[in-house]
Design a protein around this motif. Structure first.
Motif, short mmCIF file in Angstrom:
data_model
loop_
_atom_site.label_atom_id
_atom_site.label_comp_id
_atom_site.label_asym_id
_atom_site.label_seq_id
_atom_site.Cartn_x
_atom_site.Cartn_y
_atom_site.Cartn_z
N HIS A 82 77.33 49.86 27.26
CA HIS A 82 77.21 51.43 27.26
C HIS A 82 75.85 51.92 28.21
CE1 HIS A 82 78.09 55.63 26.56
NE2 HIS A 82 77.36 55.59 25.81
N LEU A 83 74.64 51.48 27.73
CA LEU A 83 73.57 52.39 28.11
C LEU A 83 73.01 51.81 29.00
CD1 LEU A 83 71.62 51.26 24.97
CD2 LEU A 83 72.58 53.45 25.72
N LEU A 84 73.85 50.60 29.87
CA LEU A 84 73.89 50.28 31.85
C LEU A 84 74.34 50.82 31.93
CD1 LEU A 84 72.88 46.38 30.87
CD2 LEU A 84 71.15 47.54 31.70
N ARG A 85 75.31 51.30 31.78
CA ARG A 85 76.34 52.37 32.41
C ARG A 85 75.69 53.91 32.40
NH1 ARG A 85 80.42 49.00 29.66
NH2 ARG A 85 80.73 50.56 28.40
N GLN A 86 75.07 54.09 31.50
CA GLN A 86 74.39 55.34 31.38
C GLN A 86 73.35 55.28 32.81
OE1 GLN A 86 75.78 58.20 29.61
NE2 GLN A 86 77.62 56.73 29.85
N ALA A 87 72.75 54.07 32.67
CA ALA A 87 71.41 54.69 33.17
C ALA A 87 71.38 54.52 35.12
CB ALA A 87 70.89 52.72 33.19
N ALA A 88 70.77 55.89 35.26
CA ALA A 88 70.87 55.97 36.05
C ALA A 88 69.68 55.00 37.32
CB ALA A 88 69.92 57.29 36.60
N GLU A 89 69.14 54.38 36.83
CA GLU A 89 68.03 53.15 38.18
C GLU A 89 68.22 52.08 37.15
OE1 GLU A 89 67.40 53.34 40.97
OE2 GLU A 89 67.73 56.07 41.45
N PRO A 90 67.83 50.49 37.68
CA PRO A 90 67.57 49.23 36.89
C PRO A 90 66.78 49.45 35.93
CG PRO A 90 68.10 49.37 39.06
CD PRO A 90 67.50 50.86 38.88
N VAL A 91 67.19 48.97 34.91
CA VAL A 91 66.46 49.22 33.69
C VAL A 91 65.74 48.10 32.95
CG1 VAL A 91 66.97 50.91 32.96
CG2 VAL A 91 68.18 48.43 31.58
N ILE A 92 64.44 47.47 32.73
CA ILE A 92 63.90 46.54 31.53
C ILE A 92 64.55 46.23 30.31
CG2 ILE A 92 61.87 45.30 30.55
CD1 ILE A 92 60.85 47.11 33.04
N LEU A 93 65.50 45.57 30.01
CA LEU A 93 65.63 44.48 28.64
C LEU A 93 64.75 44.39 28.16
CD1 LEU A 93 69.60 43.91 29.43
CD2 LEU A 93 68.75 46.17 28.72
N HIS A 94 64.38 43.96 26.98
CA HIS A 94 62.81 43.90 26.19
C HIS A 94 64.33 43.36 24.61
CE1 HIS A 94 58.78 44.84 23.58
NE2 HIS A 94 59.58 43.32 23.34
N TRP A 95 63.59 41.62 24.81
CA TRP A 95 63.93 41.24 24.00
C TRP A 95 62.59 40.64 22.77
CZ3 TRP A 95 66.98 36.05 24.39
CH2 TRP A 95 66.73 35.97 22.71
N LEU A 96 62.34 41.16 21.96
CA LEU A 96 60.65 41.36 20.81
C LEU A 96 61.21 40.74 19.94
CD1 LEU A 96 58.39 42.90 20.67
CD2 LEU A 96 58.94 44.31 19.10
N GLY A 97 60.91 39.54 19.34
CA GLY A 97 61.23 38.52 18.52
C GLY A 97 60.65 39.13 17.45
N PRO A 98 61.08 38.34 16.14
CA PRO A 98 61.11 38.60 14.75
C PRO A 98 59.26 38.73 14.62
CG PRO A 98 62.29 36.84 14.56
CD PRO A 98 62.02 36.90 16.18
N THR A 99 58.94 38.04 15.33
CA THR A 99 57.13 36.70 15.13
C THR A 99 56.35 38.40 14.94
OG1 THR A 99 57.66 34.68 15.94
CG2 THR A 99 54.69 36.38 16.14
N PHE A 100 56.84 39.72 16.07
CA PHE A 100 55.89 41.00 16.03
C PHE A 100 56.59 41.83 15.71
CE2 PHE A 100 54.96 38.84 20.33
CZ PHE A 100 54.18 39.35 20.77
N ASP A 101 57.88 42.12 15.15
CA ASP A 101 58.84 43.02 14.08
C ASP A 101 59.85 41.96 13.50
OD1 ASP A 101 59.85 44.84 13.15
OD2 ASP A 101 60.14 46.28 14.82
N PRO A 102 59.48 41.94 12.57
CA PRO A 102 60.08 41.02 11.18
C PRO A 102 61.55 41.93 11.17
CG PRO A 102 58.08 41.25 10.15
CD PRO A 102 58.05 41.59 11.68
N ALA A 103 62.34 43.09 11.01
CA ALA A 103 63.19 43.36 10.98
C ALA A 103 64.22 43.21 12.01
CB ALA A 103 62.65 45.34 11.16
N LEU A 104 63.63 42.84 13.59
CA LEU A 104 64.48 42.10 14.38
C LEU A 104 64.89 41.30 13.98
CD1 LEU A 104 62.37 43.85 17.24
CD2 LEU A 104 64.23 44.43 15.87
N GLU A 105 64.72 40.62 13.37
CA GLU A 105 65.40 39.22 12.73
C GLU A 105 67.53 39.44 12.84
OE1 GLU A 105 65.99 34.80 12.18
OE2 GLU A 105 63.84 36.20 12.04
#
Length: 391
Positions: free
Chosen positions: A178-201
């Motif tokens: 959905h978000l990619l369809r909404q974006a007007a221009e190409p975006v960068i997708l960020h995969w942040l691992g749990p080492t940086f933020d444990p809440a993203l496990e």
């Protein structure tokens, strides 16, 4: 320009001396020529207002003039600015209202000098409470609209709320599709691992990284023209190489690996990573010099210039990795980019004095301080205040 996000008028520092003067935006009215071999962003820190009457859980108090001057420093070296990311303490002291203002101001400054800027899009306006998938979608949409409306490229960040609310991989494919369809221009997708933020496990619907990678790549493959690139922050060089080899043509892999960045940027016979790195905040000038060597085709000289910095980066990003921001801001103070070592949310206390002293020693050994005597003097001040004695 106001120096505070809260409070009346610009920041004043009655203790500042001539040796404590900081650079202003006017000192950097230009940007260097862009790199030709790689696209390179530095994720930039924010400068707190040390005289604001603030609390760790209250709104961020920001010295806007010095914060924006640092972005001009990055642009003057030819680097792009990755704004309102985790290096700027997003979710660790930088609240959404302050992040939104930071995005608007930095995007305007970038437009004034032709600097490249990409800004984080998340869901942090929802606060610490749980949220429904509909609420998360609306929060993402609000931030995407603000970033694109400011004239910046969007970096769709991992969401703690989505990690908590998702019921499986389909929650991610639906949300990001959905978000990619909404974006007007190409975006960068960020995969942040749990080492940086444990809440993203378990992000992308699984703690099994092979399964998570398949979901991530499925999202990209369904709308590849809407994805400029992916920022991978897993601190696993082998996995990053495997992932970048599976990306569709035209989709960049921006390394966020602050442990292995020289080898990943240099690349191999099958490709390379571009860069979006927190460590390039304190290493801006050196990193720019190194990439220009790569531009000239001299990979060996690039590695010779950048490889010695890895020991410093591994020190700053040691466990708990999310507190690397403290070392980054320490080095900005020691280098003269700001007049104090205070951080929003009081995060200057997140690392020990021995850790900070070792960071100083590593930078000094690399001969990276613009004014080594100023750096030495300030480190002695810090030791005196925190340790009760001089160096």
């Amino acid at each position: 320009m106001s120096g505070r996000v809260n409070g009346p008028g610009p920041m004043t520092d009655p203790l500042r001396t001539d040796s404590d003067s900081v650079r202003t935006a006017a000192d950097h009215p230009h940007r260097a020529a862009p790199f030709v071999s790689r696209t390179v962003f530095a994720a930039a820190h924010v400068v707190a207002d040390p005289f604001a009457d603030s609390t760790p859980d209250g709104p961020a108090a920001i010295d806007w003039d010095t914060t924006l001057a640092f972005r001009h420093h990055l642009w003057s070296n030819g680097l792009g600015v990755a704004e309102a990311m985790d290096t700027a303490q997003r979710g660790m002291g930088l609240d959404w209202a302050s992040a939104a203002e930071l995005i608007r101001r930095s995007a305007a400054e970038a437009a004034a000098v032709g600097g490249r800027i990409a800004c984080g899009v998340g869901t942090d306006q929802l606060g610490g409470s749980s949220a429904s998938l509909a609420d998360i979608k609306a929060a993402y949409e609000e931030q995407l609209s603000l970033v694109e409306g400011a004239g910046a490229q969007a970096i769709v960040m991992a969401s703690r709320h989505l990690a908590a609310a998702a019921t499986g991989p389909e929650s991610y494919t639906d949300m990001y599709g959905h978000l990619l369809r909404q974006a007007a221009e190409p975006v960068i997708l960020h995969w942040l691992g749990p080492t940086f933020d444990p809440a993203l496990e378990g992000y992308w619907g699984s703690s099994e990284l092979d399964i998570a990678t398949d979901t991530f790549l499925q999202i990209i493959a369904e709308q590849p023209t809407k994805v400029d690139g992916v920022k991978v922050s897993l601190l696993d060089a082998g996995r990053e190489v495997q992932l970048r080899r599976r990306l569709p043509d035209g989709v960049r892999c921006y390394t966020g690996d602050d442990f292995h960045y020289p080898e990943l940027i240099a690349g191999d016979e099958l490709g390379y990573s571009d860069a979006l790195l927190g460590i390039f905040d304190p290493l801006a000038s050196l990193a720019a010099d190194a990439v220009r060597l790569l531009d000239s085709g001299d990979t060996a000289a690039f590695r010779k210039r950048l490889d010695p910095t890895v020991t410093l980066s591994r020190h700053l990003f040691q466990t708990p990795t999310r507190y690397y921001k403290t070392g980054v801001v320490l080095l900005a103070w020691l280098a003269g980019h700001q007049s104090h070592f205070t951080m929003v949310g009081g995060l200057q206390s997140a690392r020990s004095l021995p850790h900070l002293k070792r960071a100083y020693e590593l930078v000094d050994e690399l001969d990276l301080f613009p004014d080594p005597e100023l750096a030495k003097s300030r480190m002695r001040q810090l030791e005196s205040v925190l340790g009760g004695r001089g160096a």
